[in-house]
Design a protein around this motif. Structure first.
Motif, short mmCIF file in Angstrom:
data_model
loop_
_atom_site.label_atom_id
_atom_site.label_comp_id
_atom_site.label_asym_id
_atom_site.label_seq_id
_atom_site.Cartn_x
_atom_site.Cartn_y
_atom_site.Cartn_z
N GLU A 138 -1.41 11.72 11.05
CA GLU A 138 -1.80 10.64 11.83
C GLU A 138 -1.75 9.43 9.99
O GLU A 138 -2.08 9.62 9.37
N LEU A 139 -0.81 8.08 10.49
CA LEU A 139 -0.93 7.33 9.48
C LEU A 139 -2.10 6.04 9.45
O LEU A 139 -2.10 5.74 10.96
N LYS A 140 -2.54 5.91 8.66
CA LYS A 140 -3.91 4.58 8.48
C LYS A 140 -3.39 3.61 8.63
O LYS A 140 -2.80 3.10 8.28
N PRO A 141 -3.84 2.89 9.40
CA PRO A 141 -3.48 0.94 10.15
C PRO A 141 -3.16 0.41 8.88
O PRO A 141 -2.80 -0.79 8.74
N GLY A 142 -4.45 0.63 7.79
CA GLY A 142 -4.10 -0.23 6.91
C GLY A 142 -3.07 -1.07 6.17
O GLY A 142 -3.06 -1.66 5.76
N VAL A 143 -1.79 0.04 6.16
CA VAL A 143 -0.99 -0.19 5.32
C VAL A 143 0.19 -1.02 6.60
O VAL A 143 0.57 -1.97 5.77
N ALA A 144 -0.09 -1.46 7.56
CA ALA A 144 0.06 -2.25 7.94
C ALA A 144 -0.19 -3.53 7.58
O ALA A 144 0.27 -5.24 7.60
N ARG A 188 12.87 -2.83 3.69
CA ARG A 188 12.39 -4.03 5.00
C ARG A 188 11.46 -4.86 5.04
O ARG A 188 10.22 -4.43 4.66
N THR A 189 11.63 -6.38 4.98
CA THR A 189 10.29 -6.86 4.99
C THR A 189 9.93 -7.04 7.05
O THR A 189 10.83 -7.23 7.67
N PHE A 190 8.32 -6.58 6.69
CA PHE A 190 8.00 -7.46 8.30
C PHE A 190 7.18 -8.63 8.15
O PHE A 190 6.29 -9.13 7.17
N GLU A 198 4.35 -1.20 15.68
CA GLU A 198 5.25 -1.15 15.44
C GLU A 198 5.74 -0.67 14.22
O GLU A 198 7.12 -0.20 13.59
N PHE A 199 4.87 -1.57 13.26
CA PHE A 199 5.14 -1.24 11.50
C PHE A 199 4.81 0.53 11.05
O PHE A 199 5.97 1.01 11.01
N LEU A 200 4.06 1.12 11.89
CA LEU A 200 3.45 2.27 11.89
C LEU A 200 4.50 3.48 12.31
O LEU A 200 4.80 4.32 11.60
N ALA A 201 5.26 3.03 13.44
CA ALA A 201 6.45 3.26 13.91
C ALA A 201 7.50 3.73 13.28
O ALA A 201 8.14 4.34 13.00
N TRP A 202 8.10 2.34 12.54
CA TRP A 202 9.06 2.72 11.68
C TRP A 202 8.73 4.11 10.69
O TRP A 202 9.87 4.13 10.02
N VAL A 203 7.68 3.22 10.26
CA VAL A 203 7.31 4.14 8.85
C VAL A 203 7.12 5.84 8.93
O VAL A 203 7.79 6.76 8.35
#
Length: 213
Positions: A138-144, A188-190, A198-203
């Protein structure tokens, strides 16, 4: 533990001398442990802030990512490592900074964004820990949050096979006897309006595409 968030941009001397020297030493080491194959490194922006995200399957991964990247990278690392006398000193010298695990470390997140805004490359393993079985966690949301705060390009790199160099729980590397690969995706730039989901789904999609079987 002392406050570790004191790392600034890499000085010119580090970029011109210590980084090439470190890459040369790492390259010699990886010849013995590899072979290592890097694909798509030309996609990494050569200037300006860039957030580098990688999957995490071995303690060797930061060395591999720095070897595969043509510019110096500040890595976010768990705070406990900075208490180790030799390892902690080396990590500080090579621009790493601490994050407290198990809690939202807003100070580390802001520090990451600030480094990016100054034009630095910041490397993060968004799973937050090494995968025991090599499967994506599971990816941590902090990177978003970091990506939205900084507004700089984000690029993912998929690492495959590094666990053969250093299996989970081991402290001494060994020859992989098979090719270890690092594959760079497209940057990619967000915008600030991008949701964490959306960000975590892309990663996650990037890793599933870039990590080889």
């Amino acid at each position: 533990m002392a406050d570790e968030l004191v790392v600034g941009p890499f000085p010119a001397g580090f970029r011109k001398f210590w980084l090439p020297l470190g890459r040369m030493v790492a390259g010699a080491l990886l010849v013995l442990l590899g072979p290592v194959k890097v694909r798509g490194a030309y996609r990494v922006p050569k200037e300006g802030g860039v957030l580098i995200l990688a999957n995490h399957i071995a303690d060797m991964d930061p060395i591999l990512v720095q070897y595969a990247c043509g510019r110096p990278v500040h890595f976010m690392a768990k705070s406990e490592l900075f208490d180790l006398p030799v390892i902690g000193r080396l990590m500080r010298f090579f621009g790493a900074f601490a994050v407290k695990r198990g809690e939202p470390d807003r100070k580390a997140l802001k520090f990451s964004a600030d480094l990016l805004k100054t034009g630095e490359a910041v490397g993060i393993f968004p799973e937050g820990q090494i995968s025991e079985d090599g499967e994506l966690q599971e990816l941590k949301p902090g990177v978003a949050l970091i990506a939205r705060m900084a507004g700089t390009p984000v690029i993912c790199v998929g690492i495959s096979g590094s666990q053969r160099m250093m299996p989970y729980g081991k402290t001494i590397p060994r020859p992989a006897f098979r090719t270890v690969t690092l594959v760079w995706g497209e940057p990619r730039t967000f915008g600030k309006e991008t949701s964490a989901e959306e960000f975590l789904a892309w990663v996650q999609g990037q890793f599933l595409t870039l990590v080889e079987d």
